[in-house]
Design an enzyme around this catalytic site. Structure first.
Site, PDB file in Angstrom:
ATOM      1  N   ARG A  85      65.997 -37.710  -4.242  1.00  0.00           N
ATOM      2  CA  ARG A  85      66.439 -36.773  -5.271  1.00  0.00           C
ATOM      3  C   ARG A  85      66.177 -35.344  -4.787  1.00  0.00           C
ATOM      4  O   ARG A  85      65.436 -35.128  -3.822  1.00  0.00           O
ATOM      5  CB  ARG A  85      65.681 -37.024  -6.599  1.00  0.00           C
ATOM      6  CG  ARG A  85      65.918 -38.383  -7.202  1.00  0.00           C
ATOM      7  CD  ARG A  85      65.254 -38.552  -8.567  1.00  0.00           C
ATOM      8  NE  ARG A  85      65.510 -39.887  -9.112  1.00  0.00           N
ATOM      9  CZ  ARG A  85      65.201 -40.261 -10.354  1.00  0.00           C
ATOM     10  NH1 ARG A  85      64.634 -39.410 -11.204  1.00  0.00           N
ATOM     11  NH2 ARG A  85      65.465 -41.487 -10.786  1.00  0.00           N
ATOM     12  N   GLU A 109      66.215 -35.720 -10.583  1.00  0.00           N
ATOM     13  CA  GLU A 109      67.545 -36.291 -10.401  1.00  0.00           C
ATOM     14  C   GLU A 109      68.637 -35.285 -10.770  1.00  0.00           C
ATOM     15  O   GLU A 109      68.418 -34.357 -11.546  1.00  0.00           O
ATOM     16  CB  GLU A 109      67.699 -37.548 -11.238  1.00  0.00           C
ATOM     17  CG  GLU A 109      67.710 -37.303 -12.714  1.00  0.00           C
ATOM     18  CD  GLU A 109      67.985 -38.592 -13.471  1.00  0.00           C
ATOM     19  OE1 GLU A 109      67.589 -38.638 -14.625  1.00  0.00           O
ATOM     20  OE2 GLU A 109      68.568 -39.526 -12.925  1.00  0.00           O
ATOM     21  N   ARG A 112      56.570 -40.709 -21.686  1.00  0.00           N
ATOM     22  CA  ARG A 112      56.473 -40.783 -20.226  1.00  0.00           C
ATOM     23  C   ARG A 112      55.022 -40.467 -19.873  1.00  0.00           C
ATOM     24  O   ARG A 112      54.505 -39.441 -20.332  1.00  0.00           O
ATOM     25  CB  ARG A 112      57.405 -39.772 -19.542  1.00  0.00           C
ATOM     26  CG  ARG A 112      58.903 -40.062 -19.692  1.00  0.00           C
ATOM     27  CD  ARG A 112      59.394 -41.109 -18.730  1.00  0.00           C
ATOM     28  NE  ARG A 112      60.790 -41.513 -18.924  1.00  0.00           N
ATOM     29  CZ  ARG A 112      61.794 -41.068 -18.175  1.00  0.00           C
ATOM     30  NH1 ARG A 112      61.575 -40.157 -17.237  1.00  0.00           N
ATOM     31  NH2 ARG A 112      63.023 -41.501 -18.394  1.00  0.00           N
ATOM     32  N   THR A 133      67.989 -48.342 -15.774  1.00  0.00           N
ATOM     33  CA  THR A 133      67.380 -48.146 -14.445  1.00  0.00           C
ATOM     34  C   THR A 133      65.869 -48.090 -14.533  1.00  0.00           C
ATOM     35  O   THR A 133      65.192 -48.142 -13.509  1.00  0.00           O
ATOM     36  CB  THR A 133      67.850 -46.815 -13.811  1.00  0.00           C
ATOM     37  OG1 THR A 133      67.379 -45.724 -14.637  1.00  0.00           O
ATOM     38  CG2 THR A 133      69.350 -46.769 -13.673  1.00  0.00           C
ATOM     39  N   ARG A 174      58.227 -44.904 -11.494  1.00  0.00           N
ATOM     40  CA  ARG A 174      58.819 -44.179 -10.374  1.00  0.00           C
ATOM     41  C   ARG A 174      57.682 -43.438  -9.690  1.00  0.00           C
ATOM     42  O   ARG A 174      57.043 -42.566 -10.281  1.00  0.00           O
ATOM     43  CB  ARG A 174      59.884 -43.188 -10.834  1.00  0.00           C
ATOM     44  CG  ARG A 174      60.574 -42.497  -9.680  1.00  0.00           C
ATOM     45  CD  ARG A 174      61.819 -41.726 -10.128  1.00  0.00           C
ATOM     46  NE  ARG A 174      61.544 -40.324 -10.370  1.00  0.00           N
ATOM     47  CZ  ARG A 174      61.570 -39.381  -9.428  1.00  0.00           C
ATOM     48  NH1 ARG A 174      61.812 -39.707  -8.174  1.00  0.00           N
ATOM     49  NH2 ARG A 174      61.319 -38.112  -9.725  1.00  0.00           N
ATOM     50  N   ARG A 183      55.051 -41.997 -12.444  1.00  0.00           N
ATOM     51  CA  ARG A 183      55.329 -41.941 -13.876  1.00  0.00           C
ATOM     52  C   ARG A 183      55.830 -43.298 -14.348  1.00  0.00           C
ATOM     53  O   ARG A 183      56.380 -44.063 -13.574  1.00  0.00           O
ATOM     54  CB  ARG A 183      56.334 -40.839 -14.246  1.00  0.00           C
ATOM     55  CG  ARG A 183      57.772 -40.988 -13.763  1.00  0.00           C
ATOM     56  CD  ARG A 183      58.613 -41.959 -14.512  1.00  0.00           C
ATOM     57  NE  ARG A 183      60.029 -41.805 -14.207  1.00  0.00           N
ATOM     58  CZ  ARG A 183      60.936 -42.768 -14.295  1.00  0.00           C
ATOM     59  NH1 ARG A 183      60.581 -44.006 -14.613  1.00  0.00           N
ATOM     60  NH2 ARG A 183      62.210 -42.531 -14.035  1.00  0.00           N
ATOM     61  N   CYS A 199      67.158 -46.196 -20.657  1.00  0.00           N
ATOM     62  CA  CYS A 199      68.081 -46.355 -19.532  1.00  0.00           C
ATOM     63  C   CYS A 199      67.772 -47.658 -18.787  1.00  0.00           C
ATOM     64  O   CYS A 199      66.603 -47.935 -18.496  1.00  0.00           O
ATOM     65  CB  CYS A 199      67.953 -45.185 -18.567  1.00  0.00           C
ATOM     66  SG  CYS A 199      69.032 -45.332 -17.127  1.00  0.00           S
ATOM     67  N   GLU A 256      63.626 -38.351 -22.697  1.00  0.00           N
ATOM     68  CA  GLU A 256      64.593 -39.456 -22.604  1.00  0.00           C
ATOM     69  C   GLU A 256      64.053 -40.714 -23.286  1.00  0.00           C
ATOM     70  O   GLU A 256      64.779 -41.437 -23.958  1.00  0.00           O
ATOM     71  CB  GLU A 256      64.876 -39.750 -21.132  1.00  0.00           C
ATOM     72  CG  GLU A 256      65.750 -40.955 -20.920  1.00  0.00           C
ATOM     73  CD  GLU A 256      66.096 -41.177 -19.470  1.00  0.00           C
ATOM     74  OE1 GLU A 256      66.173 -40.188 -18.723  1.00  0.00           O
ATOM     75  OE2 GLU A 256      66.296 -42.327 -19.083  1.00  0.00           O
TER      76      GLU A 256
HETATM   77  P1  ADP Z   1      61.490 -38.590 -13.861  1.00  0.00           P
HETATM   78  O1  ADP Z   1      60.867 -38.819 -12.556  1.00  0.00           O
HETATM   79  O2  ADP Z   1      60.472 -38.241 -14.883  1.00  0.00           O
HETATM   80  O3  ADP Z   1      62.396 -39.701 -14.243  1.00  0.00           O
HETATM   81  P2  ADP Z   1      62.950 -36.344 -12.750  1.00  0.00           P
HETATM   82  O4  ADP Z   1      63.472 -37.011 -11.540  1.00  0.00           O
HETATM   83  O5  ADP Z   1      63.843 -35.417 -13.494  1.00  0.00           O
HETATM   84  O6  ADP Z   1      62.445 -37.327 -13.849  1.00  0.00           O
HETATM   85  O7  ADP Z   1      61.617 -35.504 -12.324  1.00  0.00           O
HETATM   86  C1  ADP Z   1      60.911 -34.871 -13.362  1.00  0.00           C
HETATM   87  C2  ADP Z   1      60.072 -33.747 -12.802  1.00  0.00           C
HETATM   88  O8  ADP Z   1      59.072 -34.315 -11.935  1.00  0.00           O
HETATM   89  C3  ADP Z   1      60.873 -32.775 -11.946  1.00  0.00           C
HETATM   90  O9  ADP Z   1      60.433 -31.463 -12.259  1.00  0.00           O
HETATM   91  C4  ADP Z   1      60.446 -33.081 -10.542  1.00  0.00           C
HETATM   92  O10 ADP Z   1      60.458 -31.946  -9.730  1.00  0.00           O
HETATM   93  C5  ADP Z   1      59.020 -33.551 -10.749  1.00  0.00           C
HETATM   94  N1  ADP Z   1      58.536 -34.400  -9.652  1.00  0.00           N
HETATM   95  C6  ADP Z   1      58.988 -35.616  -9.287  1.00  0.00           C
HETATM   96  N2  ADP Z   1      58.282 -36.059  -8.225  1.00  0.00           N
HETATM   97  C7  ADP Z   1      57.347 -35.116  -7.936  1.00  0.00           C
HETATM   98  C8  ADP Z   1      56.318 -34.987  -6.950  1.00  0.00           C
HETATM   99  N3  ADP Z   1      56.071 -35.953  -6.058  1.00  0.00           N
HETATM  100  N4  ADP Z   1      55.562 -33.855  -6.947  1.00  0.00           N
HETATM  101  C9  ADP Z   1      55.785 -32.890  -7.858  1.00  0.00           C
HETATM  102  N5  ADP Z   1      56.737 -32.942  -8.824  1.00  0.00           N
HETATM  103  C10 ADP Z   1      57.508 -34.050  -8.844  1.00  0.00           C
HETATM  104  N1  DAR Z   2      72.611 -39.885 -16.265  1.00  0.00           N
HETATM  105  C1  DAR Z   2      72.353 -41.165 -15.747  1.00  0.00           C
HETATM  106  C2  DAR Z   2      70.912 -41.264 -15.226  1.00  0.00           C
HETATM  107  C3  DAR Z   2      70.599 -42.569 -14.682  1.00  0.00           C
HETATM  108  C4  DAR Z   2      69.172 -42.769 -14.263  1.00  0.00           C
HETATM  109  N2  DAR Z   2      68.251 -41.688 -14.634  1.00  0.00           N
HETATM  110  C5  DAR Z   2      67.647 -41.619 -15.831  1.00  0.00           C
HETATM  111  N3  DAR Z   2      67.686 -42.565 -16.695  1.00  0.00           N
HETATM  112  N4  DAR Z   2      66.967 -40.513 -16.112  1.00  0.00           N
HETATM  113  C6  DAR Z   2      73.381 -41.452 -14.660  1.00  0.00           C
HETATM  114  O1  DAR Z   2      74.116 -42.420 -14.831  1.00  0.00           O
HETATM  115  O2  DAR Z   2      73.424 -40.704 -13.676  1.00  0.00           O
END
Ligand code: ADP
Ligand code: DAR
Length: 390
Positions: free
Chosen positions: A342, A347, A262, A306, A313, A159, A304, A258
């Site tokens: 994660r 996250e 995306r 990050t 990511r 993403r 953000c 966010e």
């Molecule tokens: P983002 O990656 O968009 O910053 P998150 O860490 O919250 O945000 O993940 C968003 C969604 O993507 C979550 O439902 C997570 O389970 C899903 N996800 C992340 N990586 C994978 C993957 N490799 N396969 C399937 N779903 C994934």
């Molecule tokens: N709540 C923020 C998330 C940081 C990175 N993840 C983002 N941007 N979705 C923290 O400081 O944990």
């Protein structure tokens, strides 16, 4: 609409920012013109004192020294954003990892004394004087399958985040601007063809059952993220929010979670090359139709810090039962390969059925291809260690 055109410099690097002259609702109501009002200052002083007393391990606590705090607490951007608009999430959620968001693009400059050390720490060495490299997708055909035998990886996802030129970030967006962004996105998405062709589904009017199923299946963003709520990123919800996906749900686009946008490619198994090919095609098609906020030093600008730079990511859902027996060891191994672990739902979540989300950590200071390669090499190493049992 009044437009805001500003040229400013960071370390001799010129920033040209053009966007609607939005006012950060929070500051505009309370601060008036030119200065941070006493109520905001009081909230900052109280929140900062509590943060210092807390056991928070956030980067904002680590780097917001008293000198930096006193220097920045009286400042306000031309959008009306104050230091409070940036760090209130980290003050209200001591378990934040970072604890700061850019309430508007100008905060990266005005509050550089706190953003720069956090950016350098998170992205593992991106210094004040560093400049993000130009976009380079690399030799896509050289990207393969991280788990060709299909023994460990359940699914693979890439993403990125994009912010539309002309609009500030979440805390300063007005309700009509959420709708404008959604309209621009649905227009652009409706022109996609072939494998990318799909349908946009606004959150408004979506049944809770459909929404929850999309979340449970890892396609749609969670609702009610407390970190984003504290950062004033969920106002007017669900206005202007939604998800686009193709028929197979292998290409998806989130609108106004966010970030403004995306862009996501994902599929079952470990074929990172196929996921990357689809991802690059989708990004390139949307870049033909939309203007995204970008500058020389930070690359693509995001809410953000990050996510700055490539904003990419790339992750796998993977089962590593042997390594997961010792999470400290798994995290140390991940750190060594610039990876981040994660939970299953992303996250701030935990692993379910032993499924971990492991992805590249840094996004800034590398090209797109280098980020993907770093993730590929790291996951291959993780699998090797799992096979060896340590
Ligand atoms: P983002 O990656 O968009 O910053 P998150 O860490 O919250 O945000 O993940 C968003 C969604 O993507 C979550 O439902 C997570 O389970 C899903 N996800 C992340 N990586 C994978 C993957 N490799 N396969 C399937 N779903 C994934
Ligand atoms: N709540 C923020 C998330 C940081 C990175 N993840 C983002 N941007 N979705 C923290 O400081 O944990």
């Amino acid at each position: 609409m009044a437009w805001f055109q500003k040229t400013f410099k960071i370390n001799h690097v010129k920033f040209e920012v053009k966007m609607a002259k939005a006012k950060c609702h929070k500051c505009e109501e309370k601060c008036g013109k030119g200065k941070v009002n006493p109520e905001i200052l009081q909230k900052l002083e109280r929140g900062y004192k509590d943060l210092l007393k807390s056991d928070s391990k956030s980067l904002v606590k680590k780097y917001l020294t008293l000198d930096v705090f006193d220097k920045l607490k009286i400042k306000k951007t031309s959008f009306g954003s104050s230091l409070l608009d940036c760090i209130q999430s980290g003050m209200e959620n001591p378990d934040s990892g970072i604890g700061i968001y850019a309430a508007d693009p100008e905060t990266y400059t005005l509050f550089a004394d706190i953003f720069d050390p956090i950016i350098q720490d998170y992205h593992e060495g991106f210094k004040k004087s560093d400049i993000h490299p130009p976009t380079d997708w690399g030799a896509i055909q050289n990207v393969g399958n991280v788990d060709a035998k299909g023994e460990y990886v359940i699914s693979t996802r890439i993403r990125c985040c994009r912010s539309l030129e002309g609009y500030p970030f979440n805390p300063c967006l007005k309700e009509n601007e959420y709708k404008e962004i959604e309209a621009k996105m649905t227009d652009a998405l409706s022109t996609l063809t072939g494998e990318l062709k799909g349908t946009y589904y606004p959150l408004e009017g979506m049944t809770k059952e459909v929404q929850q199923k999309l979340i449970d299946d890892h396609f749609l963003f969670k609702e009610g993220d407390r970190f984003l709520q504290s950062a004033n990123a969920c106002r007017f919800w669900p206005t202007g929010r939604g998800i686009f996906h193709n028929e197979n749900k292998t290409f998806l686009v989130w609108v106004n979670e966010e970030d403004h946008v995306r862009i996501i490619s994902l599929q079952q198994g470990g074929n990172l090359g196929e996921v990357y090919q689809r991802f690059v095609s989708g990004v390139k098609e949307l870049e033909k139709k939309l203007k995204f906020m970008k500058n020389e030093r930070f690359g693509y600008l995001t809410f953000c810090p990050t996510n700055l730079g490539t904003t990419i990511r790339a992750s796998v859902h993977i089962k590593v039962p042997k390594l997961a027996k010792d999470m400290n060891k798994l995290n140390e191994l991940a750190d060594r390969y610039h990876l981040q672990v994660r939970g299953t739902r992303g996250e701030h979540t935990v692993a379910e059925d032993g499924i971990y989300d492991i992805s590249n950590k840094r996004r800034l200071g590398l090209t797109e291809y280098e980020v993907i390669k770093e993730m590929f090499d790291g996951i291959v190493e993780i699998i090797k260690r799992e096979k060896a049992g340590s």
